[in-house]
Scaffold this motif. Structure first.
Motif, PDB file in Angstrom:
ATOM      1  N   LYS A 182       0.754  -1.035   0.337  1.00  0.00           N
ATOM      2  CA  LYS A 182      -0.276   0.303   0.371  1.00  0.00           C
ATOM      3  C   LYS A 182       0.306   1.654  -0.042  1.00  0.00           C
ATOM      4  O   LYS A 182       1.493   0.898   0.020  1.00  0.00           O
ATOM      5  N   GLY A 183       0.298   2.060  -0.927  1.00  0.00           N
ATOM      6  CA  GLY A 183       0.542   3.820  -0.295  1.00  0.00           C
ATOM      7  C   GLY A 183       2.187   4.213  -0.915  1.00  0.00           C
ATOM      8  O   GLY A 183       2.220   4.904  -0.889  1.00  0.00           O
ATOM      9  N   ASP A 213       6.680   6.819  -8.794  1.00  0.00           N
ATOM     10  CA  ASP A 213       6.785   7.830  -8.355  1.00  0.00           C
ATOM     11  C   ASP A 213       7.632   7.968  -6.508  1.00  0.00           C
ATOM     12  O   ASP A 213       8.636   9.067  -6.202  1.00  0.00           O
ATOM     13  N   ASP A 214       8.120   6.786  -5.999  1.00  0.00           N
ATOM     14  CA  ASP A 214       7.701   6.926  -4.754  1.00  0.00           C
ATOM     15  C   ASP A 214       9.610   5.491  -5.332  1.00  0.00           C
ATOM     16  O   ASP A 214      10.082   5.502  -3.378  1.00  0.00           O
ATOM     17  N   MET A 215       9.721   5.222  -5.561  1.00  0.00           N
ATOM     18  CA  MET A 215      10.765   3.845  -5.657  1.00  0.00           C
ATOM     19  C   MET A 215      11.532   4.516  -7.371  1.00  0.00           C
ATOM     20  O   MET A 215      11.897   4.971  -8.119  1.00  0.00           O
ATOM     21  N   THR A 216      13.145   4.550  -6.551  1.00  0.00           N
ATOM     22  CA  THR A 216      14.200   4.958  -7.938  1.00  0.00           C
ATOM     23  C   THR A 216      15.155   3.843  -7.626  1.00  0.00           C
ATOM     24  O   THR A 216      15.125   3.458  -6.916  1.00  0.00           O
ATOM     25  N   ARG A 224      11.023   6.040  -1.586  1.00  0.00           N
ATOM     26  CA  ARG A 224      10.718   7.079  -0.524  1.00  0.00           C
ATOM     27  C   ARG A 224       8.887   6.927  -0.107  1.00  0.00           C
ATOM     28  O   ARG A 224       8.330   7.380  -0.549  1.00  0.00           O
ATOM     29  N   LYS A 225       8.970   7.261   0.879  1.00  0.00           N
ATOM     30  CA  LYS A 225       7.977   6.610   1.850  1.00  0.00           C
ATOM     31  C   LYS A 225       7.520   7.388   3.662  1.00  0.00           C
ATOM     32  O   LYS A 225       8.395   7.524   4.167  1.00  0.00           O
ATOM     33  N   GLU A 226       6.556   8.043   3.590  1.00  0.00           N
ATOM     34  CA  GLU A 226       5.805   8.975   4.573  1.00  0.00           C
ATOM     35  C   GLU A 226       7.129   9.716   5.139  1.00  0.00           C
ATOM     36  O   GLU A 226       7.544  10.220   5.840  1.00  0.00           O
ATOM     37  N   LYS A 227       7.625  10.894   4.011  1.00  0.00           N
ATOM     38  CA  LYS A 227       8.527  11.849   3.882  1.00  0.00           C
ATOM     39  C   LYS A 227       9.814  11.225   4.615  1.00  0.00           C
ATOM     40  O   LYS A 227      10.596  11.811   5.089  1.00  0.00           O
ATOM     41  N   LYS A 228      10.424   9.751   3.976  1.00  0.00           N
ATOM     42  CA  LYS A 228      11.863   8.925   4.581  1.00  0.00           C
ATOM     43  C   LYS A 228      11.799   8.352   3.393  1.00  0.00           C
ATOM     44  O   LYS A 228      11.424   8.165   2.458  1.00  0.00           O
TER      45      LYS A 228
END
Length: 215
Positions: free
Chosen positions: A160-161, A166-169, A186-190
């Motif tokens: 989830k989430g 956008d969030d994985m590089t 990148r998840k929850e600003k970390k």
């Protein structure tokens, strides 16, 4: 069902892949299901989905070395877990194969995908321009290695989430039939770093990851 690949990464982590050759009835004969699981089975479309679900449960019994009942529910996001065993698990399946990864080291994720040219049509949907820049000559196997890596981390962190795009590089890596890559999540600003292993398995690609460093 035949065990085609069993690998113990260390004393705490192992995975296995089985080729599904039995019928639904044969697989059911090796399982004990509670009412919730019977309802789940009834909700699946017949055919491969049923075979995949049953095969992963039979494979779990093989890895845990028991013929008895194993509770394997899923949380609200569909992430499976073992309430009665000290393992984190991840399940995967593709066409004629089913796979299970289990670890006592931390959360884990595994993904198995058959390699097909169709990935060329969707590569921009899960890889940024910077990631596409290190793909060697539109290498289909390298593209699948990247997909499996992102899918494995997605499963590890809870289904989830996060967005593959956008969030994985994935950091640049030289593709080989077996190797490792670094994926930044990148998840929850970390930001978290994962070492994801991949390897070619027949005409499939396999990716797997164990969370040993991140909280």
């Amino acid at each position: 069902m035949g065990l085609v690949y069993l690998r113990e990464l260390n004393n705490e982590t192992k995975f296995a892949i089985w080729k599904i050759e039995e019928s639904v009835e044969e697989l059911l004969g090796r399982l004990q299901l509670d009412e919730r699981e019977k309802a789940k089975l009834e909700s699946l479309s017949k055919g491969k989905r049923t075979l995949h679900w049953l095969a992963t449960r039979v494979l779990l019994r093989y890895l845990l070395r028991t013929e008895g009942y194993i509770a394997c529910p899923s949380d609200e996001n569909g992430k499976p877990f073992l309430p009665d065993y000290p393992y984190k698990i991840s399940l995967t399946h593709s066409y004629d194969y089913a796979g299970v990864l289990m670890s006592q080291q931390g959360e884990c994720g595994i993904d198995l995908e058959i390699v097909k040219d169709k990935v060329l049509r969707i590569k921009e949907k899960f890889l940024k321009p910077g990631e596409l820049g290190f793909i060697q000559n539109n290498n289909v196997e390298q593209l699948y290695a990247c997909w499996c890596a992102k899918e494995a981390v997605y499963k590890l962190q809870g289904n989830k989430g996060v967005s593959f795009l956008d969030d994985m590089t994935i950091l640049p890596f030289q593709y080989r039939p077996q190797g490792v890559m670094t994926l930044m999540l990148r998840k929850e600003k970390k930001t978290y770093a994962f070492q994801v292993y991949y390897e070619k398995f027949q005409n499939y690609m396999l990716g797997y990851v164990i969370d040993q460093a991140n909280p």
